[in-house]
Scaffold this motif. Structure first.
Motif, PDB file in Angstrom:
ATOM      1  N   VAL A  86      -1.725  -2.315  -5.649  1.00 57.68           N
ATOM      2  CA  VAL A  86      -1.831  -1.351  -4.620  1.00 57.68           C
ATOM      3  C   VAL A  86      -3.063  -0.973  -4.358  1.00 57.68           C
ATOM      4  CG1 VAL A  86      -1.092   0.978  -3.768  1.00 57.68           C
ATOM      5  CG2 VAL A  86       0.592  -0.495  -5.285  1.00 57.68           C
ATOM      6  N   THR A  89      -4.793  -3.660  -2.049  1.00 60.15           N
ATOM      7  CA  THR A  89      -4.226  -3.663  -0.846  1.00 60.15           C
ATOM      8  C   THR A  89      -4.877  -2.739  -0.039  1.00 60.15           C
ATOM      9  OG1 THR A  89      -2.029  -4.410  -1.627  1.00 60.15           O
ATOM     10  CG2 THR A  89      -2.238  -3.436   0.553  1.00 60.15           C
ATOM     11  N   LYS A 164      -4.562 -11.005  -1.478  1.00 58.81           N
ATOM     12  CA  LYS A 164      -2.976 -11.096  -0.719  1.00 58.81           C
ATOM     13  C   LYS A 164      -2.276 -12.289  -1.082  1.00 58.81           C
ATOM     14  CE  LYS A 164      -4.319  -8.826   3.411  1.00 58.81           C
ATOM     15  NZ  LYS A 164      -4.494  -8.829   5.217  1.00 58.81           N
ATOM     16  N   TYR A 257      -0.660   5.301   1.970  1.00 55.29           N
ATOM     17  CA  TYR A 257      -1.073   4.723   0.666  1.00 55.29           C
ATOM     18  C   TYR A 257      -1.331   5.815  -0.446  1.00 55.29           C
ATOM     19  CZ  TYR A 257      -2.096   0.177   2.742  1.00 55.29           C
ATOM     20  OH  TYR A 257      -2.081  -0.950   3.482  1.00 55.29           O
ATOM     21  N   THR A 393       8.537  -7.180  -2.419  1.00 62.60           N
ATOM     22  CA  THR A 393       7.248  -6.618  -3.414  1.00 62.60           C
ATOM     23  C   THR A 393       6.190  -7.837  -3.215  1.00 62.60           C
ATOM     24  OG1 THR A 393       8.506  -5.278  -4.979  1.00 62.60           O
ATOM     25  CG2 THR A 393       6.358  -6.070  -5.649  1.00 62.60           C
ATOM     26  N   ASP A 397       5.466  -5.552   1.306  1.00 71.82           N
ATOM     27  CA  ASP A 397       4.941  -4.391   0.518  1.00 71.82           C
ATOM     28  C   ASP A 397       5.440  -3.725  -0.511  1.00 71.82           C
ATOM     29  OD1 ASP A 397       5.415  -1.935   1.745  1.00 71.82           O
ATOM     30  OD2 ASP A 397       4.891  -3.000   3.511  1.00 71.82           O
TER      31      ASP A 397
END
Length: 575
Positions: A86, A89, A164, A257, A393, A397
């Protein structure tokens, strides 16, 4: 002396100092290569060389405060696979939005996540956070494992990593055609060591650390001029403090986030707390654990560290090595701090390919192989949700994956419960062999010849059952007296209570009489809040079903038997 005299905070004492010292040092040895690997992986898109040190700072900050202030005495906390995925990202998204302040905003998100976790603990939400369907957790964790593996293929081959999955997959042809043989060899040797190290050796010297040392020495002395990517310069000494940077135009992104990190870290930590409880035969305090994790992540963000959570492998190793109190987690953090302050030059030549090999092993371990093998045997619907969450996932996301998975899983659960509730419903207007109706009640209903409609069911009355209530009652329209028996109803939802209100309104509009039977507890409290209920006459409330039936029979002039068994005294009515 009493135990209380030794206790400082959260069952912290020094009577198990030797076990805590050994457990903490062992956990630190295991945490070192993982913190370095997670740090490098999470900061793949960050131009500054802050990756490895960010992982170490996160392990120190979260590890110290989550142990000292948390609610699971033997738990070791630090950067984990899901949290690092996470965070990668977050770094990529905020650096793209604003290259100048993106890094500072990312660490601010970590601080905000810590504040949210503290809020969760203060509001005592710990017992609710882990109420997540296993199919969703399994799909999510397996998806995270696949992400880690996919993102580490490029560094394993000696190329630059991507943050990514889609980019990493698109780069695969180029990566494969531009292999760095030295990097690939070291990465494969790392995989061999972490997979093939015998358990006896692993207990003395953890396989990730062994791979780190062996492969780094081979790289330094065997291939000094290979030019393979390495960690590079790591700042020594105390960390630089990062003050919060919040820009309102990115408020939605930062809040989203931070909530994602807070929820993920909370779930990850509390699930690890359950593992710790099973090993140590203790009981953790989930709300206190959330506060401890929140403080740890708040500090981690301030010192420029990765967010963390309870780490299952490190916790298990700590507990099995003798760690029983928060002192072991504190020692683990102190050992890592000493390494950062005095031994950081030793970590600079570590090849990224070696860290990639360690992380690929972590990714493989995170995948829920056991459930993947038998999910379709347990439930096709459950397996479908699990695979859907895994796909979302990896390719969408993590928040969308968990939200969609939880929604669908809960929807299926509600459907199953509704089906069970509908099965208990009874609508009786004539002769019946239903065993829940005694012979006196059957006699009255039979002789009423369809003028009396008896409706009853048991258990909680949810909104899912409301539609079935209305449908069943709309089928039968010839009755004159409706008896709603709620004696066995333990709870009624808002939608179901509104359905009952509509039934009363329809009865009033069509000139039908309604009797309520056995209304008690939460059901009575909920129904008395509905204004339409108050329009019912006082003699329309009954304690027993048979009394309501006798009253309906008298109202309809139904001739009954003179058998003393079937003749009831004047009905006992409840106001």
């Amino acid at each position: 002396m009493t135990t209380a005299r030794y206790r400082l905070v959260n069952n912290l004492h020094f009577r198990n100092f030797r076990g805590d010292l050994l457990g903490g040092m062992t956990a630190a040895i295991v945490a070192l290569p993982l913190a370095l690997a997670f740090g490098v992986s999470a900061t793949a898109d960050v131009p500054t060389n802050s990756g490895a040190i960010a992982g170490l700072y996160g392990a120190i900050g979260v590890g110290f405060f989550a142990s000292f202030c948390g609610g699971t005495p033997s738990q070791i906390s630090g950067p984990t696979g899901p949290m690092s995925v996470v965070m990668a990202t977050i770094f990529a998204a905020l650096m793209k939005e604003d290259p100048e302040t993106g890094l500072a905003m990312a660490f601010t998100v970590v601080m905000m996540a810590g504040l949210f976790q503290i809020l969760f603990g203060v509001l005592r939400l710990g017992k609710y956070i882990t109420l997540m369907p296993y199919t969703v957790i399994s799909g999510f964790m397996s998806g995270v494992g696949l992400i880690i593996i996919t993102l580490q293929i490029a560094p394993l081959f000696g190329q630059k990593a991507s943050s990514k999955v889609v980019d990493a997959l698109q780069q695969l042809p180029s990566v494969i055609t531009n292999i760095n043989p030295v990097a690939l060899g070291l990465g494969l040797l790392t995989l061999v060591i972490v997979f093939a190290a015998p358990p006896q050796l692993n207990r003395i010297l953890p396989a990730p650390l062994l791979a780190l040392v062996v492969c780094t020495l081979i790289s330094v002395y065997g291939f000094p001029d290979s030019g393979i990517p390495v960690i590079g310069n790591i700042p020594a000494g105390l960390p630089e403090l990062h003050m919060p940077v919040f820009q309102f135009k990115y408020a939605k992104t930062m809040l989203g986030y931070s909530v994602m990190l807070a929820m993920l870290g909370s779930i990850d930590s509390l699930l690890t707390s359950l593992v710790a409880d099973n090993i140590t035969h203790t009981q953790h305090d989930s709300d206190r654990e959330l506060i401890g994790q929140g403080l740890g992540n708040l500090v981690a963000g301030i010192i420029g560290g990765l967010p963390g959570a309870g780490a299952t492998m490190r916790t298990v190793i700590n507990a099995k090595s003798g760690g029983q109190t928060p002192l072991s987690g504190v020692i683990h953090a102190v050992v890592l701090a000493v390494i950062v302050i005095g031994a950081s030059p030793l970590t600079e030549p570590i090849p990224n390919a070696v860290l990639a090999g360690i992380l690929i092993k972590v990714g493989i371990d995170i995948i829920d192989w056991s459930f993947l093998k038998r999910a379709h045997q347990l439930s096709l619907k459950g397996a479908g949700i699990m695979y859907l969450v895994m796909f979302l996932t990896v390719f969408v996301d993590l928040v969308t994956a968990v939200a969609v998975g939880a929604f669908l899983a809960n929807l299926l659960t509600i459907k199953s419960l509704t089906d069970l509730q509908v099965q208990t419903m009874r609508t009786i207007t004539g002769p019946t062999d239903d065993k829940q109706i005694n012979h006196v009640e059957k006699d009255i209903i039979s002789k009423a010849k369809g003028q009396i409609l008896l409706f009853f069911f048991s258990g909680p009355m949810s909104f899912g059952a409301a539609k079935s209530i209305s449908q069943r009652l709309s089928i039968v329209k010839a009755y004159k007296v409706l008896i709603l028996d709620l004696s066995d109803v333990t709870r009624v939802g808002i939608t179901a209570s509104l359905a009952i209100e509509n039934i009363l309104k329809d009865a009033e509009n069509t000139g039908k009489v309604v009797f309520l039977v056995g209304v008690h507890g939460q059901v009575a409290e909920r129904l008395h809040r509905i204004k339409s209920i108050h329009k019912l006459p006082k003699d329309s409330w009954f304690n027993r079903r048979v009394d309501a039936l006798y009253e309906a029979a008298a109202l309809l002039y139904v001739p009954l038997s003179s058998d003393p068994v079937s003749i009831s005294p004047h009905p006992v009515k409840e106001n």
